[in-house]
Design a protein around this motif. Structure first.
Motif, mmCIF file in Angstrom:
data_model
loop_
_atom_site.group_PDB
_atom_site.id
_atom_site.type_symbol
_atom_site.label_atom_id
_atom_site.label_comp_id
_atom_site.label_asym_id
_atom_site.label_seq_id
_atom_site.Cartn_x
_atom_site.Cartn_y
_atom_site.Cartn_z
ATOM 1 N N LYS A 151 -24.349 12.194 71.471
ATOM 2 C CA LYS A 151 -24.335 11.911 69.824
ATOM 3 C C LYS A 151 -23.243 11.239 69.850
ATOM 4 C CE LYS A 151 -24.399 13.313 64.814
ATOM 5 N NZ LYS A 151 -24.619 14.471 64.369
ATOM 6 N N ILE A 152 -21.967 12.174 70.538
ATOM 7 C CA ILE A 152 -20.815 11.473 70.301
ATOM 8 C C ILE A 152 -20.310 10.593 70.844
ATOM 9 C CG2 ILE A 152 -18.279 12.108 71.360
ATOM 10 C CD1 ILE A 152 -19.181 13.490 68.653
ATOM 11 N N LEU A 153 -20.818 10.043 72.590
ATOM 12 C CA LEU A 153 -20.435 9.225 72.949
ATOM 13 C C LEU A 153 -21.610 7.727 72.225
ATOM 14 C CD1 LEU A 153 -20.273 8.037 76.131
ATOM 15 C CD2 LEU A 153 -22.861 8.520 76.977
ATOM 16 N N PHE A 154 -22.410 7.897 71.713
ATOM 17 C CA PHE A 154 -23.071 7.571 70.720
ATOM 18 C C PHE A 154 -22.847 6.712 70.815
ATOM 19 C CE2 PHE A 154 -25.786 5.713 67.418
ATOM 20 C CZ PHE A 154 -26.647 4.429 68.168
ATOM 21 N N LEU A 155 -21.346 7.378 69.242
ATOM 22 C CA LEU A 155 -20.579 6.844 67.770
ATOM 23 C C LEU A 155 -20.005 6.066 68.464
ATOM 24 C CD1 LEU A 155 -21.362 10.066 65.379
ATOM 25 C CD2 LEU A 155 -22.277 7.781 65.222
ATOM 26 N N SER A 215 -11.821 6.795 79.008
ATOM 27 C CA SER A 215 -12.334 8.375 78.595
ATOM 28 C C SER A 215 -13.257 8.951 77.870
ATOM 29 C CB SER A 215 -10.307 7.722 77.294
ATOM 30 O OG SER A 215 -9.410 7.293 78.376
ATOM 31 N N ILE A 216 -13.838 7.897 77.515
ATOM 32 C CA ILE A 216 -15.046 7.897 77.200
ATOM 33 C C ILE A 216 -16.225 8.321 77.685
ATOM 34 C CG2 ILE A 216 -17.031 7.014 75.411
ATOM 35 C CD1 ILE A 216 -15.404 4.952 74.114
ATOM 36 N N CYS A 217 -16.521 7.888 79.473
ATOM 37 C CA CYS A 217 -17.043 8.358 79.853
ATOM 38 C C CYS A 217 -16.185 9.845 80.096
ATOM 39 C CB CYS A 217 -16.825 7.229 80.880
ATOM 40 S SG CYS A 217 -17.669 5.648 81.335
ATOM 41 N N GLU A 218 -14.848 9.756 80.372
ATOM 42 C CA GLU A 218 -14.170 11.195 80.938
ATOM 43 C C GLU A 218 -15.193 12.331 80.581
ATOM 44 O OE1 GLU A 218 -10.410 11.413 82.884
ATOM 45 O OE2 GLU A 218 -9.629 9.150 81.837
ATOM 46 N N ARG A 219 -14.788 11.877 78.879
ATOM 47 C CA ARG A 219 -14.916 13.483 77.588
ATOM 48 C C ARG A 219 -16.950 13.442 77.709
ATOM 49 N NH1 ARG A 219 -17.148 14.852 73.019
ATOM 50 N NH2 ARG A 219 -15.965 15.973 71.855
ATOM 51 N N PHE A 220 -17.520 12.304 77.739
ATOM 52 C CA PHE A 220 -18.533 12.796 78.138
ATOM 53 C C PHE A 220 -19.631 13.385 79.624
ATOM 54 C CE2 PHE A 220 -22.944 11.243 80.091
ATOM 55 C CZ PHE A 220 -24.338 11.761 78.686
ATOM 56 N N GLU A 221 -18.488 13.124 80.574
ATOM 57 C CA GLU A 221 -19.319 14.114 81.724
ATOM 58 C C GLU A 221 -18.550 15.199 81.491
ATOM 59 O OE1 GLU A 221 -16.610 12.254 84.803
ATOM 60 O OE2 GLU A 221 -17.760 10.524 84.983
ATOM 61 N N ILE A 222 -17.943 15.818 80.432
ATOM 62 C CA ILE A 222 -17.250 16.952 80.665
ATOM 63 C C ILE A 222 -18.609 17.880 79.882
ATOM 64 C CG2 ILE A 222 -15.552 18.851 79.345
ATOM 65 C CD1 ILE A 222 -13.345 16.827 80.552
ATOM 66 N N SER A 223 -18.229 16.862 78.166
ATOM 67 C CA SER A 223 -19.187 17.966 76.554
ATOM 68 C C SER A 223 -20.626 17.416 77.378
ATOM 69 C CB SER A 223 -18.763 17.283 75.791
ATOM 70 O OG SER A 223 -19.406 15.809 75.801
ATOM 71 N N LYS A 224 -21.136 16.669 78.032
ATOM 72 C CA LYS A 224 -22.343 15.910 78.077
ATOM 73 C C LYS A 224 -23.212 15.939 76.830
ATOM 74 C CE LYS A 224 -22.105 16.297 82.277
ATOM 75 N NZ LYS A 224 -22.818 15.052 82.985
ATOM 76 N N ASP A 225 -22.553 15.079 75.407
ATOM 77 C CA ASP A 225 -23.097 15.383 74.139
ATOM 78 C C ASP A 225 -22.974 13.831 74.472
ATOM 79 O OD1 ASP A 225 -22.443 14.801 71.589
ATOM 80 O OD2 ASP A 225 -21.377 16.557 71.404
#
Length: 309
Positions: free
Chosen positions: A292-296, A280-290
């Motif tokens: 900062k959120i990925l790191f947190l 889920s974390i990876c899916e979110r990053f693939e869309i948002s490219k964020d």
């Protein structure tokens, strides 16, 4: 039979315990126009057939009853029901939900007749937890506030949806059944999305029925995961089929809920070892490219896991 102004669709499978309330909620409607109730029984093995036949024989001018010899599944039963409809407008009530407002159809038709720029209208409902018998509000006060109604569009569809399927009334001419062949496991959100391409929707701050919740522990972690994963899948399909990146808003929102639920549920004491969480974390990053959120999110996962060890 006089041509009905409204076709009310009732899909049912193993709803014998609840059918009486569902059917009578439609039959009690007080209208100045004719309407029909189309009941499609998907080969229920319980005694639904006997209950429905009793009503169909008593109200032949209103009820049209179809019983499939073999179970064809929800999607095909829904498609079949849509194809039987004759009314200018479509209403919907599954066999385990029920209407409580005898003027539901009348005030909704009055609104749509006088406001051609609107393609559908919905209302609020109560929630009935079947096992406990607890009756609650629908939790949408934050959307309505003290307003008598709120409008929604295809744009707002990706942020908030003040819609509940069994409360809707929509213009049948705008419902294109081709989408049932395009989307996997066709859902109401798909045709809401495409209907709203033709105009606005209005949701009235008025309770018109009761939505029944059957599953025990509806808010258990697994139920939450299934609900959110279904929503994510639906909006990914909308995005893919229509090249509509607005769907990313809802996908990210669902992923955030999914990710945050897993941090603190007892079922997952060590999030660091939970593959679905990282997926889920990876899916979110693939869309948002964020980044900062990925790191947190990764730091939070590791920190929480260490606390549980």
């Amino acid at each position: 039979m006089t041509t009905p102004k409204i076709s009310v669709l009732m899909l049912t499978y193993n709803h014998a315990t609840y059918l009486k309330e569902a059917i009578e909620g439609v039959l009690m409607q007080n209208t100045n126009f004719p309407f029909e109730l189309i009941i499609c029984n998907d080969a229920s093995p319980d005694h639904s057939d006997r209950i429905i036949k009793t009503y169909a024989e008593k109200y032949p001018e209103i009820i049209r009853y179809f019983r499939h010899d073999k179970n064809i599944g929800f999607v095909e039963n829904q498609r079949f029901a849509f194809q039987q409809a004759k009314g200018k407008y479509l209403g919907y009530c599954e066999g385990d939900d029920y209407w409580t407002d005898e003027n539901k159809l009348q005030f909704q038709v009055d609104f749509l007749e006088n406001n051609p720029e609107y393609v559908m209208t919905t209302s609020r409902n109560l929630l009935l937890y079947q096992e406990s018998g607890k009756l609650t509000e629908d939790g949408k006060d934050y959307m309505f506030g003290n307003q008598e109604f709120i409008d929604y569009s295809q744009e707002s569809f990706f942020r908030e949806r003040p819609t509940q399927t069994f409360t809707y009334l929509l213009r049948r001419e705008l419902l294109d059944l081709k989408w049932a062949d395009v989307y996997p496991n066709y859902r109401d959100l798909y045709y809401f999305y495409h209907l709203l391409a033709f105009g606005k929707g209005r949701a009235f701050n008025k309770v018109v029925g009761v939505y029944r919740l059957h599953e025990g522990g509806v808010y258990s972690s697994l139920a939450i995961e299934k609900k959110l994963r279904t929503s994510i899948s639906i909006f990914k399909n909308i995005k893919k089929q229509n090249n509509d990146t607005r769907a990313n808003h809802q996908i990210i929102k669902d992923l955030d809920q999914l990710i945050n639920k897993y941090y603190y549920l007892k079922e997952f004491p060590l999030p660091i070892f939970h593959k679905n969480l990282f997926k889920s974390i990876c899916e979110r990053f693939e869309i948002s490219k964020d980044y900062k959120i990925l790191f947190l999110q990764l730091v939070k996962t590791v920190k929480y896991s260490l606390q549980k060890m």
